[in-house]
Scaffold this active site. Structure first.
Site, PDB file in Angstrom:
ATOM      1  N   SER A 125      12.109   7.995  58.364  1.00  0.00           N
ATOM      2  CA  SER A 125      10.708   7.866  58.762  1.00  0.00           C
ATOM      3  C   SER A 125       9.792   8.497  57.724  1.00  0.00           C
ATOM      4  O   SER A 125       8.591   8.273  57.759  1.00  0.00           O
ATOM      5  CB  SER A 125      10.468   8.488  60.135  1.00  0.00           C
ATOM      6  OG  SER A 125      10.982   9.775  60.174  1.00  0.00           O
ATOM      7  N   HIS A 174      12.909   0.775  60.025  1.00  0.00           N
ATOM      8  CA  HIS A 174      12.430   1.982  60.705  1.00  0.00           C
ATOM      9  C   HIS A 174      12.121   1.708  62.175  1.00  0.00           C
ATOM     10  O   HIS A 174      11.158   0.997  62.498  1.00  0.00           O
ATOM     11  CB  HIS A 174      11.175   2.518  59.994  1.00  0.00           C
ATOM     12  CG  HIS A 174      10.630   3.775  60.588  1.00  0.00           C
ATOM     13  ND1 HIS A 174       9.290   4.042  60.682  1.00  0.00           N
ATOM     14  CD2 HIS A 174      11.269   4.840  61.130  1.00  0.00           C
ATOM     15  CE1 HIS A 174       9.118   5.216  61.259  1.00  0.00           C
ATOM     16  NE2 HIS A 174      10.300   5.721  61.542  1.00  0.00           N
ATOM     17  N   GLU A 211       9.782  -1.463  61.637  1.00  0.00           N
ATOM     18  CA  GLU A 211       9.179  -1.691  60.329  1.00  0.00           C
ATOM     19  C   GLU A 211      10.271  -2.064  59.329  1.00  0.00           C
ATOM     20  O   GLU A 211      11.273  -1.354  59.210  1.00  0.00           O
ATOM     21  CB  GLU A 211       8.471  -0.418  59.847  1.00  0.00           C
ATOM     22  CG  GLU A 211       7.317  -0.013  60.744  1.00  0.00           C
ATOM     23  CD  GLU A 211       6.683   1.314  60.363  1.00  0.00           C
ATOM     24  OE1 GLU A 211       5.492   1.494  60.672  1.00  0.00           O
ATOM     25  OE2 GLU A 211       7.357   2.188  59.777  1.00  0.00           O
ATOM     26  N   ASN A 241       3.227   5.656  61.181  1.00  0.00           N
ATOM     27  CA  ASN A 241       2.966   7.079  60.955  1.00  0.00           C
ATOM     28  C   ASN A 241       1.757   7.309  60.039  1.00  0.00           C
ATOM     29  O   ASN A 241       1.131   8.364  60.097  1.00  0.00           O
ATOM     30  CB  ASN A 241       4.199   7.782  60.383  1.00  0.00           C
ATOM     31  CG  ASN A 241       5.242   8.012  61.466  1.00  0.00           C
ATOM     32  OD1 ASN A 241       4.926   7.989  62.655  1.00  0.00           O
ATOM     33  ND2 ASN A 241       6.481   8.203  61.067  1.00  0.00           N
TER      34      ASN A 241
END
Ligand code: NAI
Length: 506
Positions: free
Chosen positions: A121, A142, A154, A192
């Site tokens: 991540s 991800h 992702e 994120n």
């Protein structure tokens, strides 16, 4: 359905690895589980058996499907046993040297066309693959926790990743019912990165003592429809997870002010006050239930003063209508009388500055956040300035609470609370589009599914009006002199057009 990868290896069978294994098996692949901890792969398989048992009891799987799924999953006790895999996904410890070593070992074992995927991540996919002989075969894949419920993944292309590898992973994600989104290998990827605005700006608001944690949470939930307030969210994620993410993205972008973390979370992390899991974060928890501080009560005011509205107020006609509906006595002269409560409705500017610029008596001036249509929100937010008289503050509070709608009083700040936080979210998202981290469409999908926001950040910008977002940011830059509020060129260019409906691909 024929799975795109017949045999899938999972290395690291903790919380993430077992969720990913569940997905691969449900896509129809044979799954081999490997963990360096003896017994860990077996307990992951048992956990999967339990999950499928529960799904079967709920009627979501037939008994035969339950048996077939479990039969497709086996444990291996050496990495070399993964040699027949067409795809290996790692979900091991987040350390670059360990991941690099693992992939070098796997590359030596597997056929040249096998795909390697990392669930990292925070590390660079390019850096993980740098030492490989065939870096083109490795991509980021991800997932989010818990994997079966967070239905977005992702797919991240490193500098050398072959496009076909990303296409295969994208197709595979669809086979197990997740929504794949494509990201470039940039810090934080999509979710994120896009998530930086919410918590960091809310922390800035609290650090200026504009309002306390609970008030900010209430405002953002009631005005914008966020499911959790930023402080509730940080308590749930826990600061030992979220603060390092804030620091890592900030540092990886060479101290870009937009992502600057807060000393508040650094200190709380150091003090172990990290969130719900330890019983104390921004809120105190009794058996997992947060103690929510009571809302300040509405003051009782015998006679409400007449109200005068600044000609420059945002949504002025709507504000007049609202005042009428609340039964206020409205003054319409060019200047307020000596008795009037004076209302301003700034976008991005502070009440104090407006009172000075418009030559208004600051002791009677109050701000109201009119960025959003009043009917679409469950809360009104009013701001005093340092000179506002207590009787005027109480009168404004009582007046705007007259129809029973919740009212929060906050201290003066450029952009109230929602304006600041939402403009920051939109600006960061626009900058991601500018950088080409992903397509605007994937950004919206990833944020809605991965962060649970009520809408994508670009749709949020359209709801407020892109020119309003720009006005808020320009004014906040003036108030704070802080480059974190400088609007992204993408936002400036498209501001007049609307953010989410573009014919251009990027
Ligand atoms: P975890 O600690 O629950 O599981 C990690 C497992 O990997 C353990 O069973 C451990 O024994 C095993 N392991 C560690 N090093 C190994 C090695 N060299 N070879 C074989 N097995 C090894 O961790 P979790 O939460 O499952 O996360 C794993 C990875 O997924 C991390 O890289 C993390 O960044 C990433 N990730 C985690 C998310 C989360 O919310 N927990 C979200 C997205 C990604």
């Amino acid at each position: 359905m024929q799975p795109i990868f017949q045999t899938v290896g999972i290395v690291g069978t903790g919380a993430m690895g077992r969720g990913i294994a569940q997905m691969a098996a449900q896509a129809g692949s044979s799954v081999l589980l490997f963990d360096m901890q003896p017994g860990a792969a077996d307990s992951a398989r048992l956990a999967l058996a339990d999950t499928w048992q529960k799904l079967s009891v709920k009627g979501k799987l037939t008994p035969q499907e339950q048996v077939d799924l479990l039969a497709r999953v086996s444990c291996v006790d050496a990495l070399s046993a993964l040699a027949p895999c067409h795809l290996v996904i790692e979900a091991i410890v987040e350390k670059i040297e360990v991941k690099q070593r693992l992939f070098s070992d796997l590359e030596a074992l597997l056929p040249s066309q096998a795909v390697l995927a990392t669930n990292t991540s925070s590390l660079s996919v390019t850096a993980i693959s740098a030492a490989l002989k065939r870096p083109g075969q490795l991509a980021g894949f991800h997932f989010f926790n818990p994997v079966p419920l967070m239905r977005v993944v992702e797919v991240i292309a490193g500098l050398k990743t072959d496009a076909t590898v990303c296409q295969q992973l994208t197709e595979f994600a669809r086979q197990f019912g997740h929504t794949p989104v494509s990201a470039q290998d940039t810090p934080g990827f999509i979710v994120n990165h896009a998530g930086r605005g919410y918590g960091t700006e809310a922390l800035r608001v609290v650090s200026e003592r504009v309002a306390d944690f609970a008030t900010i949470d209430r405002i953002l939930k009631d005005q914008m429809g966020f499911r959790l307030g930023p402080f509730e969210l940080m308590d749930l994620t826990a600061l030992d997870v979220s603060h390092p993410v804030m620091e890592s993205i900030y540092r990886q972008y060479y101290d870009e002010p937009r992502y600057r973390p807060s000393v508040i979370t650094a200190q709380r992390l150091a003090g172990g006050v990290v969130g719900k899991k330890v019983g104390e974060g921004f809120y105190v928890y009794d058996n997992g239930v947060a103690r929510i501080p009571a809302e300040p009560s509405v003051p009782t005011v015998a006679t409400l003063p007449p109200v005068w509205v600044s000609p420059k107020a945002a949504r002025r006609p709507e504000l007049y209508q609202l005042l009428k509906d609340l039964g206020a006595h409205i003054e319409t002269a060019a200047q307020p009388s000596n008795l009037a409560l004076i209302l301003v409705a700034p976008l991005g500017l502070d009440v104090t500055t407006l009172a000075a610029v418009e030559r208004l008596d600051p002791t009677r001036t109050i701000g109201i956040d009119m960025m959003l249509d009043d009917a679409s929100t469950k809360r009104r937010v009013l701001a005093t300035n340092p000179a506002t008289r207590p009787d005027m503050r109480d009168a404004a509070h009582a007046l705007f609470a007259k129809d029973g709608k919740a009212v929060s009083m906050v201290r003066d700040s450029g952009g109230f609370v929602t304006q600041r936080v939402v403009a920051t979210i939109v600006n960061i998202a626009a900058d991601m589009c500018q950088q080409g981290v992903c397509s605007p469409k994937d950004l919206e999908v990833a944020v809605t599914l991965g962060l649970g926001y009520p809408m994508g950040p670009l749709a949020m910008g359209d709801r407020i009006g892109p020119t309003n977002v720009l006005e808020i940011l320009f004014n906040m830059q003036t108030v704070y002199g802080d480059p974190r509020y400088r609007p992204s060129p993408w936002l400036r260019r498209r501001g007049a057009l609307g953010l989410s409906l573009m014919h251009e691909e990027d």
